[in-house]
Design an enzyme around this catalytic site. Structure first.
Site, PDB file in Angstrom:
ATOM      1  N   HIS A 145      -0.214   4.438   0.448  1.00 21.10           N
ATOM      2  CA  HIS A 145      -0.800   5.571   1.156  1.00 21.10           C
ATOM      3  C   HIS A 145      -1.203   5.101   2.556  1.00 21.10           C
ATOM      4  CE1 HIS A 145      -4.181   3.379  -0.618  1.00 21.10           C
ATOM      5  NE2 HIS A 145      -4.905   3.857   0.375  1.00 21.10           N
ATOM      6  N   LYS A 200       0.852  -1.190   0.000  1.00 18.16           N
ATOM      7  CA  LYS A 200       0.000   0.000   0.000  1.00 18.16           C
ATOM      8  C   LYS A 200       0.890   1.243   0.000  1.00 18.16           C
ATOM      9  CE  LYS A 200      -3.900   1.878   2.671  1.00 18.16           C
ATOM     10  NZ  LYS A 200      -4.686   1.694   3.919  1.00 18.16           N
TER      11      LYS A 200
END
Length: 226
Positions: free
Chosen positions: A116, A114
């Site tokens: 963010h 991921k």
């Protein structure tokens, strides 16, 4: 966090293994007939953990994982579940272990990191100490290889691998897939139940004689070296 101590188990410490086999049969996760395996073999039985798919069966399954983890003799400080099936297994087993007085952290990985929010590809507790990897089965060992690498990169130690059912049949050589993974990564591999536990359960049921005969014939052809 200290490692789990060796548990004090019931007079028959392996009874839960046969109970798990009976539970898998009743739940429809362990079936008998003719099934083509990934290796192209015609197997007289098939195990699909994806059929444990409601709260009651998942709760029971997690209880069996917790019992097997405690009975394994493996010292571990946390649980890790490889995506995807291992995610639910690690979370549910952590709950079951806590109910037994062993409150341990757990985490799992994303298939893609991921970029963010919290970022990274590990969700849950930080990988640390001795880590027990939970999954349903071992086929080619690819997901276990990825899990071991993730754990070591984080500076933690792979303590072992716990799966639901060990088919105890040959992989690419004379060893079983579980034996191959254990030898390749230098970690113990254990299971809630093995093919021998399946046979022991079925032998106690007169109406299952045909299944016993077929499985024993299959094991003669494809069984791993002990």
């Amino acid at each position: 966090m200290s490692a789990l101590p060796a548990p004090t188990l019931a007079p028959d410490p392996h009874a839960f293994r046969r109970e798990f086999v009976a539970f898998a049969i009743e739940s429809g996760a362990l079936r008998f007939g003719e099934f083509k395996t990934k290796a192209g073999r015609l197997s007289p039985y098939f195990f699909n953990s994806g059929l444990f798919r409601d709260g009651a069966t998942m709760g029971a399954l997690a209880g069996y994982y917790a019992q097997a983890a405690l009975a394994s003799g493996i010292a571990f400080d946390m649980l890790f579940g490889p995506a995807y099936k291992g995610i639910t297994l690690a979370a549910c087993t952590a709950v079951s272990l806590a109910a037994l007085g062993h409150n341990l952290p757990f985490c799992f990985n994303r298939k893609e990191a991921k970029d963010h929010g919290e970022g990274g590809n590990i969700v849950g507790a930080p990988l640390a100490g001795r880590v027990l990897i939970l999954d349903d089965v071992i086929t080619d060992g690819a997901s276990k290889r990825e899990a071991v690498e993730l754990i070591r990169v984080a500076g933690a130690t792979p303590a072992g691998v716990l799966i639901a059912l060990d088919r105890q049949e040959r992989g690419s050589g004379e060893l079983s897939a579980a034996q191959e993974v254990g030898r390749q990564f230098g970690v113990p591999v254990t299971a809630i139940a093995t093919l021998e536990d399946v046979l022991a359960t079925l032998r106690g049921r007169p109406d299952r004689k045909q299944e016993v005969a077929r499985i024993e014939e299959y094991r003669q052809r494809y069984g791993a070296v002990a």
